[in-house]
Design a protein around this motif. Structure first.
Motif, PDB file in Angstrom:
ATOM      1  N   TRP A 189      58.395  74.231 -84.657  1.00  0.00           N
ATOM      2  CA  TRP A 189      59.455  74.828 -85.468  1.00  0.00           C
ATOM      3  C   TRP A 189      60.353  73.736 -86.045  1.00  0.00           C
ATOM      4  N   ILE A 190      60.523  73.789 -87.357  1.00  0.00           N
ATOM      5  CA  ILE A 190      61.358  72.800 -88.047  1.00  0.00           C
ATOM      6  C   ILE A 190      62.496  73.523 -88.762  1.00  0.00           C
ATOM      7  N   LEU A 226      55.812  69.583 -96.104  1.00  0.00           N
ATOM      8  CA  LEU A 226      55.774  70.075 -94.718  1.00  0.00           C
ATOM      9  C   LEU A 226      55.104  71.446 -94.628  1.00  0.00           C
ATOM     10  N   ALA A 227      55.295  72.280 -95.654  1.00  0.00           N
ATOM     11  CA  ALA A 227      54.730  73.640 -95.639  1.00  0.00           C
ATOM     12  C   ALA A 227      53.200  73.613 -95.658  1.00  0.00           C
ATOM     13  N   ARG A 228      52.639  72.512 -96.142  1.00  0.00           N
ATOM     14  CA  ARG A 228      51.166  72.389 -96.197  1.00  0.00           C
ATOM     15  C   ARG A 228      50.543  72.108 -94.826  1.00  0.00           C
ATOM     16  N   GLU A 229      51.378  71.576 -93.906  1.00  0.00           N
ATOM     17  CA  GLU A 229      50.850  71.206 -92.579  1.00  0.00           C
ATOM     18  C   GLU A 229      50.497  72.459 -91.769  1.00  0.00           C
ATOM     19  N   ALA A 254      59.674  63.413 -95.089  1.00  0.00           N
ATOM     20  CA  ALA A 254      58.519  64.136 -94.537  1.00  0.00           C
ATOM     21  C   ALA A 254      57.791  63.295 -93.487  1.00  0.00           C
ATOM     22  N   GLU A 255      57.627  62.000 -93.759  1.00  0.00           N
ATOM     23  CA  GLU A 255      56.926  61.119 -92.806  1.00  0.00           C
ATOM     24  C   GLU A 255      57.693  60.996 -91.498  1.00  0.00           C
ATOM     25  N   VAL A 270      56.952  65.393 -84.899  1.00  0.00           N
ATOM     26  CA  VAL A 270      56.286  66.646 -84.500  1.00  0.00           C
ATOM     27  C   VAL A 270      54.772  66.587 -84.382  1.00  0.00           C
ATOM     28  N   LEU A 271      54.147  65.620 -85.059  1.00  0.00           N
ATOM     29  CA  LEU A 271      52.685  65.637 -85.044  1.00  0.00           C
ATOM     30  C   LEU A 271      52.113  64.684 -83.998  1.00  0.00           C
TER      31      LEU A 271
END
Length: 346
Positions: free
Chosen positions: A182-183, A208-211, A338-339, A345-346
């Protein structure tokens, strides 16, 4: 245990400034078991004090019944009637809080007030011959006020609160977490100079929405912000607008469950910090060196342009950009934000 000491603490201002007092008051109470605190602050911020033993919230209405010297005298009398105050910690040091503490001092109560370090902040933000070095944090300045009153207060970095269980009113909007990351994204601030341009933030949102496995929440307050966020989310059906839908208490529960918060130098950075949520903070006209970094946040998660000699140009971001191009924000690339989020989170 000796006699209980009841400390009156005043900080009447904006949500972010008030949120920064919470870790300090919690630490004072942890280290001084014979102390209780009565916290006089904006009547809307009571939810911040919930769940801290020996911390009493005392609402002030400085635009209503506590307005002006007469109103502040009424507030002084109300506090004295309800509590036996043994000392006053003024964490604001503005005219209103000075008047309140003067009433107490005249009645024989010891008082201590924050040193805001105005001269060194001026040196940090002036145009010529800047002294670009980290200043004492606001958290540390708050802690020093309590030490002046003879109390122990050694600040660490541990979160003030544990994550909260989401009430049904929140899960009705968010759905269950179910292993997703959750972001939270809070793109607004009081002043334009502290805000990353919304069209660039839309690009961050798109990346971010593409992840996979990520749920994004847009946070803010007020009708105008809600309208802008709704517009922003329209392009991404999987993004949820949380702004304007919850009470402060409910919003805190949601923030406590985030894996990362993206915020300006503004209140949401400080709210997330109370729960130890990592914050990717975006800085423009202001600078972490002025002492307003979120409590316990990693400095490397601050996104900013380092080689701009005009930065910072103000402590609070309330001065218009004298260059006229807002380079401090415009030069930050959406991919940098984004990075930084993906690293966490990743």
């Amino acid at each position: 245990m000796g006699t209980v000491k009841t400390i009156l603490v005043t900080r009447l201002s904006a949500l972010g400034d008030v949120a920064m007092t919470i870790p300090v008051m919690k630490q004072v109470l942890d280290e001084n078991p014979d102390v209780e605190i009565v916290f006089v602050t904006n009547r809307n911020w009571g939810a911040l004090c919930a769940g801290i033993p020996r911390l009493s919230f005392f609402p002030a209405d400085v635009k209503g019944i506590h307005k002006g010297i007469k109103g502040l005298y009424r507030l002084f009398r109300e506090v004295r009637k309800a509590h036996r105050i043994t000392a006053v910690a003024d964490l604001h040091n503005v005219l209103r809080s000075q008047i309140i503490r003067t009433f107490f001092r005249l009645s024989g109560t010891p008082v201590a007030a924050i040193d805001k370090g105005r001269a060194e902040k001026k040196a940090l933000t002036r145009r010529e011959n800047k002294v670009l070095q980290p200043l004492s944090s606001t958290i540390e300045r708050y802690a020093e006020v309590f030490r002046q009153l003879g109390l122990r207060c050694e600040m660490g970095r541990k979160p003030v609160f544990q994550p909260r269980i989401l009430p049904g009113s929140v899960t009705a909007v968010t759905g269950p977490k179910q292993g997703k990351k959750w972001i939270g994204l809070a793109p607004f601030a009081t002043y334009r100079e502290k805000m990353y341009p919304l069209e660039k933030m839309a690009a961050v949102l798109g990346m971010l929405a593409r992840e996979q496995g990520i749920q994004l929440f847009l946070l803010g307050g007020g009708k105008q912000e809600v309208a802008l966020l709704t517009q922003l989310a329209a392009q991404y059906p999987e993004v949820i607008v949380a702004a304007g839908r919850f009470s402060l208490e409910e919003e805190l529960a949601l923030i406590s469950q985030l894996d990362v918060m993206i915020s300006m130098d503004s209140a949401n950075m400080h709210l997330a910090s109370l729960f130890g949520v990592p914050v990717v903070s975006v800085w423009g006209a202001t600078h972490p060196f002025a002492g307003f970094m979120g409590y316990g946040q990693a400095p490397e998660n601050a996104v900013q342009i380092h080689d701009l000699p005009c930065r910072p140009c103000s402590v609070f971001g309330n001065k218009p950009c004298f260059r006229g191009d807002h380079a401090c924000m415009e030069w930050i690339k959406p991919v940098q934000i984004a990075e930084k989020v993906n690293e966490i989170v990743l």
